[in-house]
Design a protein around this motif. Structure first.
Motif, mmCIF file in Angstrom:
data_model
loop_
_atom_site.group_PDB
_atom_site.id
_atom_site.type_symbol
_atom_site.label_atom_id
_atom_site.label_comp_id
_atom_site.label_asym_id
_atom_site.label_seq_id
_atom_site.Cartn_x
_atom_site.Cartn_y
_atom_site.Cartn_z
ATOM 1 N N GLN A 146 -9.312 -3.346 3.400
ATOM 2 C CA GLN A 146 -7.950 -2.905 3.686
ATOM 3 C C GLN A 146 -7.195 -3.939 4.517
ATOM 4 O O GLN A 146 -6.046 -4.282 4.227
ATOM 5 C CB GLN A 146 -7.979 -1.561 4.419
ATOM 6 N N VAL A 147 -7.842 -4.482 5.549
ATOM 7 C CA VAL A 147 -7.189 -5.466 6.413
ATOM 8 C C VAL A 147 -6.873 -6.746 5.636
ATOM 9 O O VAL A 147 -5.814 -7.356 5.816
ATOM 10 C CB VAL A 147 -8.083 -5.780 7.640
ATOM 11 N N LEU A 150 -3.745 -6.120 3.734
ATOM 12 C CA LEU A 150 -2.580 -6.065 4.618
ATOM 13 C C LEU A 150 -2.156 -7.461 5.048
ATOM 14 O O LEU A 150 -0.973 -7.726 5.245
ATOM 15 C CB LEU A 150 -2.894 -5.216 5.854
ATOM 16 N N GLN A 151 -3.112 -8.358 5.181
ATOM 17 C CA GLN A 151 -2.808 -9.732 5.553
ATOM 18 C C GLN A 151 -2.306 -10.553 4.375
ATOM 19 O O GLN A 151 -1.543 -11.507 4.561
ATOM 20 C CB GLN A 151 -4.055 -10.394 6.156
ATOM 21 N N ASN A 153 -0.969 -9.474 0.531
ATOM 22 C CA ASN A 153 -0.727 -8.488 -0.529
ATOM 23 C C ASN A 153 -1.042 -9.005 -1.926
ATOM 24 O O ASN A 153 -1.130 -8.226 -2.885
ATOM 25 C CB ASN A 153 0.722 -8.024 -0.502
ATOM 26 N N THR A 201 -0.611 -1.164 1.193
ATOM 27 C CA THR A 201 -0.140 -2.552 1.267
ATOM 28 C C THR A 201 0.833 -2.798 2.414
ATOM 29 O O THR A 201 1.217 -3.937 2.656
ATOM 30 C CB THR A 201 0.545 -2.950 -0.059
ATOM 31 N N SER A 202 1.232 -1.752 3.122
ATOM 32 C CA SER A 202 2.170 -1.892 4.230
ATOM 33 C C SER A 202 1.487 -1.523 5.546
ATOM 34 O O SER A 202 0.833 -0.485 5.643
ATOM 35 C CB SER A 202 3.388 -0.983 4.012
ATOM 36 N N VAL A 203 1.668 -2.374 6.554
ATOM 37 C CA VAL A 203 1.080 -2.104 7.868
ATOM 38 C C VAL A 203 1.630 -0.800 8.439
ATOM 39 O O VAL A 203 0.893 0.014 8.997
ATOM 40 C CB VAL A 203 1.350 -3.278 8.835
ATOM 41 N N ASP A 204 2.942 -0.603 8.307
ATOM 42 C CA ASP A 204 3.564 0.628 8.822
ATOM 43 C C ASP A 204 2.993 1.865 8.136
ATOM 44 O O ASP A 204 2.721 2.883 8.796
ATOM 45 C CB ASP A 204 5.081 0.580 8.632
ATOM 46 N N ASP A 205 2.804 1.770 6.818
ATOM 47 C CA ASP A 205 2.238 2.907 6.079
ATOM 48 C C ASP A 205 0.793 3.157 6.498
ATOM 49 O O ASP A 205 0.353 4.315 6.604
ATOM 50 C CB ASP A 205 2.290 2.637 4.565
ATOM 51 N N TYR A 206 0.066 2.081 6.775
ATOM 52 C CA TYR A 206 -1.324 2.204 7.190
ATOM 53 C C TYR A 206 -1.427 2.905 8.546
ATOM 54 O O TYR A 206 -2.225 3.830 8.731
ATOM 55 C CB TYR A 206 -1.959 0.810 7.256
#
Length: 456
Positions: A146-147, A150-151, A153, A201-206
């Motif tokens: 996942q990370v 995020l880093q 896409n 794929t979005s840090v905010d969503d994660y």
């Protein structure tokens, strides 16, 4: 007939009054000489037993090593639950384990106890330990994929994530089946994070997903979870780690929001009281008065009066009464035939309140220095509160050496009521106040007083 019944009576007696043993081995060995066993009850600990540590030799990886060990028999009345073996008063000084009417044996590194503990006896603890190890490894695999996405896409790791997700679910299902009817069953069910079925794929969503599913598996009414460190550790994670900001003002709001979320999950007033007290004690270390006040005013004081711990409340209010940001506790004194009060003084822009004594050698050196220094500070007034056993020496000293100051006599010295309110345990003790008598600094020594006032 008696011959037939006797074996059953003997069996019943052995079950009812059986004692079980807790054995622990520490490698590498430490200097501590004692260990105490507690039963965890909510946010508190109940003493069970204690013993001294011995130096033993144990084969580890085929090599004999010196270890520290202990063996404690639990009383026959000991109930199933979460227990703690404490061997240090500071730092990483305890290990937690479950007791459910069986002998327990384990080895651990005393500097990294929870991370290193390995059980050699106890079906409950071995099961839960295996679960934690396997599920943690599976979670780390999911997180690493996942990370990475995020880093970057552009990485195509959907299949890898799906395989890792299925593996994690399989491990969870397996151990939930094995844990049925065992003491650790609710802990296995409550432990896993709720992972997204698909890559995010979005840090905010994660972060949104993590925050909003954090409590999905936590049952704040389960007595086994309550009477362990499990829920309190999760609460600490949520308040102090999941909700974090580098901006101090924003962080304060995040604290309040996360506290609201946590407390909204708890239906029992008694348990809510214990958790509020627990959270207050966490903020006590950083002296975060804003959040402590918020907890008392918005939550603790709204609990039923019958379950509020007034002693706890009074102790905490007294503990923080003279911290920076507080209005200095009021007191009065006689001066030139008049009664003056700290709260109504209005003859300066700032004040230096100093607790001192004519029997204190440091004071007799610093007070004259302060008097000389303050001669050039017309907008700052000194309130010199002398802690004395009698008035004789003070009366002469203040008349000849402390002109221009407000001089207060506090009899009974350390037992003086005002000194106790200000928690004075050494002299001289300094407080700098603004015009409204709010404490704006607590300098340690005369040089710190000068440095602070010079910068004003």
């Amino acid at each position: 007939m008696i011959k037939k019944i006797l074996p059953f009576l003997l069996l019943f007696a052995s079950i009812t009054y059986a004692q079980h043993t807790i054995k622990g081995f520490m490698s590498p060995k430490i200097e501590s000489d004692w260990v105490i066993i507690y039963k965890i009850e909510g946010t508190k600990q109940a003493f069970v037993n204690n013993t001294t540590l011995k130096t033993d030799s144990l084969s580890i990886g085929g090599v004999n090593q010196a270890v520290r060990s202990f063996e404690i028999k639990l009383p026959s009345s000991a109930k199933s639950g979460s227990y703690r073996a404490t061997y240090r008063l500071e730092g990483a000084g305890f290990v937690d384990f479950f007791y459910n009417k069986e002998d327990i044996s384990f080895i651990f590194n005393p500097d990294y106890p929870q991370e290193s503990i390995a059980f050699t006896e106890s079906s409950e603890n071995i099961l839960y330990s295996n679960y934690i190890n396997q599920s943690s490894n599976a979670q780390q695999k999911l997180d690493s994929i996942q990370v990475a996405v995020l880093q970057n896409n552009n990485l195509n790791l959907k299949d890898d994530y799906q395989k890792a997700y299925i593996n994690f679910k399989a491990i969870q299902t397996q151990f939930e089946k094995e844990g049925v009817n065992k003491y650790v069953e609710p802990f296995i069910k409550a432990s896993p994070r709720k992972n997204s079925e698909k890559l995010i794929t979005s840090v905010d969503d994660y972060l949104f997903q993590m925050k909003n599913t954090f409590f999905d598996r936590l049952d704040f009414s389960n007595e086994k979870l309550i009477n362990s460190s499990f829920l309190t550790n999760r609460i600490l994670d949520y308040i102090f780690y999941i909700n974090y900001s580098d901006d101090l003002k924003e962080q304060q709001e995040l604290y309040k929001t996360s506290i609201e979320t946590v407390l909204s999950k708890i239906k029992s007033d008694a348990y809510k009281r214990d958790i509020i007290q627990f959270i207050i004690e966490q903020f006590e270390a950083s002296k975060n008065l804003e959040i402590i006040d918020y907890l008392f005013e918005n939550h603790y004081s709204k609990l039923p009066i019958s379950i509020q711990d007034q002693k706890f409340k009074e102790e905490k209010m007294a503990l923080f009464a003279t911290e920076v940001g507080r209005i200095a506790p009021d007191f009065s004194w006689q001066e030139n035939g008049k009664t003056l009060k700290l709260s109504t003084l209005n003859d300066a822009e700032n004040y230096v309140l100093v607790f001192w004594s004519t029997s204190c050698s440091h004071c007799l050196r610093e007070i004259p220095e302060l008097h000389t220094y303050m001669a050039n500070k017309p907008n700052i007034k000194v309130i010199a509160f002398a802690l004395e056993n009698d008035a004789f020496v003070w009366e002469t000293y203040q008349k000849t050496n402390l002109s221009g100051w407000h001089n207060v006599l506090g009899l009974k010295k350390w037992e003086n009521k005002t000194a106790r309110t200000y928690q004075i345990n050494s002299t001289p003790s300094y407080f700098v106040l603004d015009k409204k008598k709010q404490i704006i600094a607590k300098p340690n020594e005369i040089k710190d007083v000068k440095d602070f006032l010079d910068k004003m």
